[in-house]
Design an enzyme around this catalytic site. Structure first.
Site, PDB file in Angstrom:
ATOM      1  N   GLN A   1       0.744  -0.920   0.237  1.00 13.45           N
ATOM      2  CA  GLN A   1       0.044  -0.319   0.485  1.00 13.45           C
ATOM      3  C   GLN A   1       1.005   1.213  -0.239  1.00 13.45           C
ATOM      4  O   GLN A   1       1.553   1.359   0.274  1.00 13.45           O
ATOM      5  CB  GLN A   1      -1.216   0.353   1.169  1.00 13.45           C
ATOM      6  CG  GLN A   1      -2.089   1.456   1.494  1.00 13.45           C
ATOM      7  CD  GLN A   1      -2.694   0.874   2.228  1.00 13.45           C
ATOM      8  OE1 GLN A   1      -3.050   0.650   2.955  1.00 13.45           O
ATOM      9  NE2 GLN A   1      -1.916   2.268   3.565  1.00 13.45           N
TER      10      GLN A   1
ATOM     11  N   TYR B   1       0.140   4.282   0.678  1.00  8.98           N
ATOM     12  CA  TYR B   1      -0.529   6.005   1.127  1.00  8.98           C
ATOM     13  C   TYR B   1       0.229   6.477   1.999  1.00  8.98           C
ATOM     14  O   TYR B   1       0.395   7.965   1.434  1.00  8.98           O
ATOM     15  CB  TYR B   1      -1.753   5.210   2.089  1.00  8.98           C
ATOM     16  CG  TYR B   1      -2.801   4.824   1.295  1.00  8.98           C
ATOM     17  CD1 TYR B   1      -2.401   4.355  -0.151  1.00  8.98           C
ATOM     18  CD2 TYR B   1      -3.817   4.287   1.736  1.00  8.98           C
ATOM     19  CE1 TYR B   1      -3.486   4.185  -0.897  1.00  8.98           C
ATOM     20  CE2 TYR B   1      -5.192   3.263   0.664  1.00  8.98           C
ATOM     21  CZ  TYR B   1      -4.733   3.372  -0.403  1.00  8.98           C
ATOM     22  OH  TYR B   1      -5.978   2.866  -1.207  1.00  8.98           O
TER      23      TYR B   1
ATOM     24  N   SER C   1       3.646  -2.291   4.307  1.00  4.55           N
ATOM     25  CA  SER C   1       3.683  -3.647   5.438  1.00  4.55           C
ATOM     26  C   SER C   1       3.848  -4.805   3.775  1.00  4.55           C
ATOM     27  O   SER C   1       3.184  -4.585   2.583  1.00  4.55           O
ATOM     28  CB  SER C   1       2.592  -4.348   5.872  1.00  4.55           C
ATOM     29  OG  SER C   1       1.168  -4.159   5.304  1.00  4.55           O
TER      30      SER C   1
ATOM     31  N   GLU D   1     -10.266  -2.354   4.570  1.00  5.15           N
ATOM     32  CA  GLU D   1      -9.083  -2.847   5.580  1.00  5.15           C
ATOM     33  C   GLU D   1     -10.376  -3.065   7.113  1.00  5.15           C
ATOM     34  O   GLU D   1     -10.302  -3.630   7.672  1.00  5.15           O
ATOM     35  CB  GLU D   1      -8.171  -1.805   5.665  1.00  5.15           C
ATOM     36  CG  GLU D   1      -7.528  -2.090   6.704  1.00  5.15           C
ATOM     37  CD  GLU D   1      -6.187  -0.939   6.698  1.00  5.15           C
ATOM     38  OE1 GLU D   1      -4.731  -1.033   6.805  1.00  5.15           O
ATOM     39  OE2 GLU D   1      -6.574   0.270   6.324  1.00  5.15           O
TER      40      GLU D   1
END
Lengths: 356, 398
Positions: free
Chosen positions: B124, B126, B159, B242
């Site tokens: 991800q 972001y 992650s 999520e």
């Protein structure tokens, strides 16, 4: 699978809440706090007319055939509206009478208790648990004292906890002396009740599983009252924050207060499902019903006590006044937390029941 | 009120159990053959309708009607048989649901199957060093040059960043537009010269996250999900997913059971710690919250089955879980006593004693940051749950 109230159950709850609101406008409630009377007749009559006392009885026994889950939803509405009176004791006395094998007692009292024409006082004594009950019963006569009995001056009968863990019914009158005490919670004014050779009807002997059922139901109903009271503290604080102006804006705009209110809400809303489970476990007779009742009483009464304190803080000065009325719920939180065993006491029981 | 799943679900449970008995037979499969065995098993389980239920058949899923109870029965039975479920990670949890809702036909063809197979692993993209809770302030920049996006900037807290083959990222492509309207949702192949990755050593000593540096990295012009400037809205789809997958009552229940176990094993004043009234009270206090969380999960599930909105409780579950994690951490440190002075062996290695609770004592702090910090969660409860005024004007997210 269904684990939230259906529309019928919600409607029952709303009806009870509305009945108290209608019968007991705010000025009447405030006047009752300062009066000597320990029963408020109008709201009591309205609730008894709804059949609240007998809701857990089967329809053959003149009840509504509902369970502790529905009773708990009603108790929550009563907690939210700070309803006066010994309604929990009335429900429990009616339930105990419906379960006893003492047919003479059942026939003599059940109908009057279930309809509310006779007020029933809950007189367990000690810390609420059978090991601590102290009224001795010998040859059909009861002797001993119970310190805190809500609405005792108005009661016609008492559901009494006996030494040895039995439950009995004692009529008000000869051999029963009622001495009002200064009560923290003035919506549920208490008296000390002394029994001296009072004629007694044994409902359950010590060790009868029905006694634990009655106690567990009591714990769930107090937890339900606490949940409703806690919810009211949140609602009132949220509404006040939006209306109160300081520094030229509603205080609800300040993040510190928003977070305080969010934490209060987070104390209350998750506890709702714990209450539901405890009531459900009791209704189904699940093996962990007693433990769930103990956990619900401990957890939810703790939450109410915290939220009631937070609510005063969130309000500022007005929350500390008598007139504003928040203290009605604060005092009810003291009652719920301390009555029939403190949270730590029930946690200790829950630990033992888990085999820790 | 009825906590049982009902006869239809129990019949389905027997069906799933029978399937697992014949299809999940890992005994006798050697280490080298395990990966192929698992892949073959997932295919069979998908054909049977148990896995990838929300993915259309055209993309290799089983395309089953949404059924909360069946999904729950499948999870329970797979867990019971210790059978693998879907490939885990951001790809399946976040990217694929987003592509199904917002992706082009070409993107779906290109990415869904390899993600399901575990060949594409997604990070991800972001957060940035200057962009935490204020996610819409991202500065990593994308410029369309010919048929390519040229990307410059930095992403952090990714992650699975070590294994990731691809990234879905929020990139500022419209510098002259507003804060929220200037962002696009780009897909990026991470194996290219313009990208450098570096592990972040976290307070536990482990490196669970990576940071990525983009120095004229490239991605094809049509690897954008949604239109230019719609990235903020597109990303809302994934964050929703999520949040839905973060709260897990079963995991919490296991963790609490382990806390009780360690209190039985560890000695305190010459007796098992659990005999101490202080410890008993501490554990029962936590369990009140654990039960509140568990039955609130059932409550939310019950609303989902009835297709009703559960209300403010769903906004609270992440924070409740986080707070219980802190309570467990505090209790664990009290229970294990001086063993807390030992740095534990890494997870999975043998000979880990009570000091393994250090993983929880420190790791629980991560939960109060990941997926929306605790203070942001309180804002969400206050603003969306209680209807209090917003700290900042409403996001342009509709």
């Amino acid at each position: 699978m269904r684990f939230h109230p259906d529309s019928d159950q919600t409607a029952i709850q709303d009806t009870v809440f509305g009945a108290v609101q209608d019968a007991l406008p705010r000025d009447k409630l405030m006047a009752f706090l300062d009066a000597d009377a320990d029963l408020e007749p109008d709201s009591w009559r309205a609730l008894m007319e709804l059949g609240l006392a007998g809701m857990m009885l089967s329809e053959e026994a003149g009840g509504s055939g509902l369970g502790l889950f529905e009773a708990a939803l009603c108790a929550e509405a009563l907690g939210r509206s700070a309803a006066p009176g010994p309604i929990m004791g009335q429900m429990l006395a009616a339930y105990a009478l419906s379960q006893t094998r003492n047919t003479a007692a059942r026939e003599a009292f059940l109908q009057n208790v279930a309809t509310g024409s006779v007020v029933a006082g809950l007189a367990f004594g000690g810390n609420g648990l059978p090991e601590s009950w102290g009224v001795a019963s010998e040859a059909g006569r009861a002797t001993g004292q119970v310190r805190f009995v809500a609405s005792a001056s108005s009661a016609g009968v008492f559901l009494v906890g006996l030494k040895g863990g039995g439950l009995a019914l004692v009529e008000a009158g000869d051999g029963v002396a009622v001495e009002p005490v200064r009560s923290t919670d003035r919506t549920r004014k208490c008296a000390s009740v002394a029994f001296q050779d009072a004629p007694v009807q044994i409902l359950f002997e010590g060790g009868d599983p029905a006694v634990q059922r009655v106690i567990d139901a009591a714990l769930v109903l107090i937890a339900a009252d606490a949940l409703g009271g806690a919810q009211h503290c949140v609602d009132l604080s949220v509404a006040y924050a939006q209306e109160r102006q300081q520094f030229g804006q509603p205080i609800a705009k300040f993040q510190a207060l928003k977070h305080q209110l969010a934490i209060m809400a987070m104390n209350v809303e998750p506890a709702r499902a714990l209450l539901w489970f405890a009531a459900y476990a009791w209704d189904r007779g699940l093996p962990d019903a007693s433990r769930a009742a103990a956990m619900a009483k401990a957890h939810i009464c703790d939450r109410f006590a915290e939220v009631a304190r937070d609510a005063v803080a969130a309000h500022g000065g007005i929350g500390y006044t008598w007139e504003y009325g928040l203290n009605i719920w604060f005092r009810r939180s003291v009652f719920d937390k301390s009555y029939l065993g403190s949270p730590a006491l029930h946690r200790s029981r829950a630990a033992a029941l888990a085999g820790w | 009120m009825d906590l049982s799943y009902g006869p239809e679900a129990e019949a389905f449970r027997r069906e799933v159990r029978a399937f697992l008995k014949t299809a999940w037979t890992p005994k006798g499969v050697d280490k080298a053959g395990m990966k192929d065995f698992v892949t073959a098993f997932r295919l069979k389980a998908t054909e049977a309708g148990y896995l990838y239920r929300s993915i259309p058949k055209a993309y290799g899923g089983s395309e089953q009607p949404a059924d909360v109870i069946r999904a729950q029965v499948i999870r329970e039975e797979f867990a019971r048989a210790r059978a693998p479920m879907e490939v885990a990670g951001n790809g399946m949890n976040m990217l694929v649901p987003t592509l199904l809702e917002r992706g082009s036909a070409k993107q779906k063809d290109l990415f869904i199957r390899p993600t399901m197979a575990g060949d594409y692993i997604w990070g991800q993209g972001y957060s940035e060093p200057g962009t935490g809770s204020d996610l819409a302030s991202v500065r990593t920049r994308g410029d369309l040059v010919g048929d390519k996006w040229i990307i410059n900037g930095q992403k952090i807290w990714t992650s699975q960043g070590g294994q990731a083959t691809h990234m879905f990222a929020l990139v500022r492509t419209e510098p002259d537009a507003g804060k929220h309207d200037g962002i696009s949702y780009l897909l990026i192949d991470l194996n290219q010269p313009g990208i450098t990755r570096r592990p972040i050593r976290q307070m536990t000593g482990e490196s669970g996250f990576y940071e990525f540096f983009f120095d004229n990295a490239e991605t094809p012009a049509d690897w954008i999900v949604g239109n230019r400037g719609e990235g903020w809205n597109v990303s809302r789809t994934t964050l929703k997913h999520e949040r839905a997958s973060i709260g897990s009552a079963a995991v919490l229940g296991n963790q609490f059971e382990k806390l009780v176990e360690v209190a039985k094993e560890v000695q305190r004043n010459g007796r098992p710690a659990i005999d101490d009234p202080l410890i008993r009270d501490m554990l029962a206090r936590i369990e009140g919250w654990v039960m509140a969380h568990r039955y609130s999960s059932y409550r939310i599930m019950s609303h989902a089955i009835a297709d009703e909105a559960p209300g403010s409780i769903s906004l609270m579950m992440k924070l409740v879980l986080t707070e219980i994690g802190h309570d467990i951490a505090r209790a664990a440190q009290e229970i294990i006593g001086e063993d807390a002075l030992l740095e534990p062996e890494s997870a999975g290695s043998k000979g880990r004693g009570p000091e393994k609770w250090l993983d929880q004592i420190m790791g629980s702090l991560g939960n109060s940051i990941a997926g929306g910090t605790t203070n942001i969660q309180r804002n969400i409860i206050a603003e969306r749950g209680l209807g209090l005024p917003r700290d900042f004007p409403a996001e342009h997210s509709k």
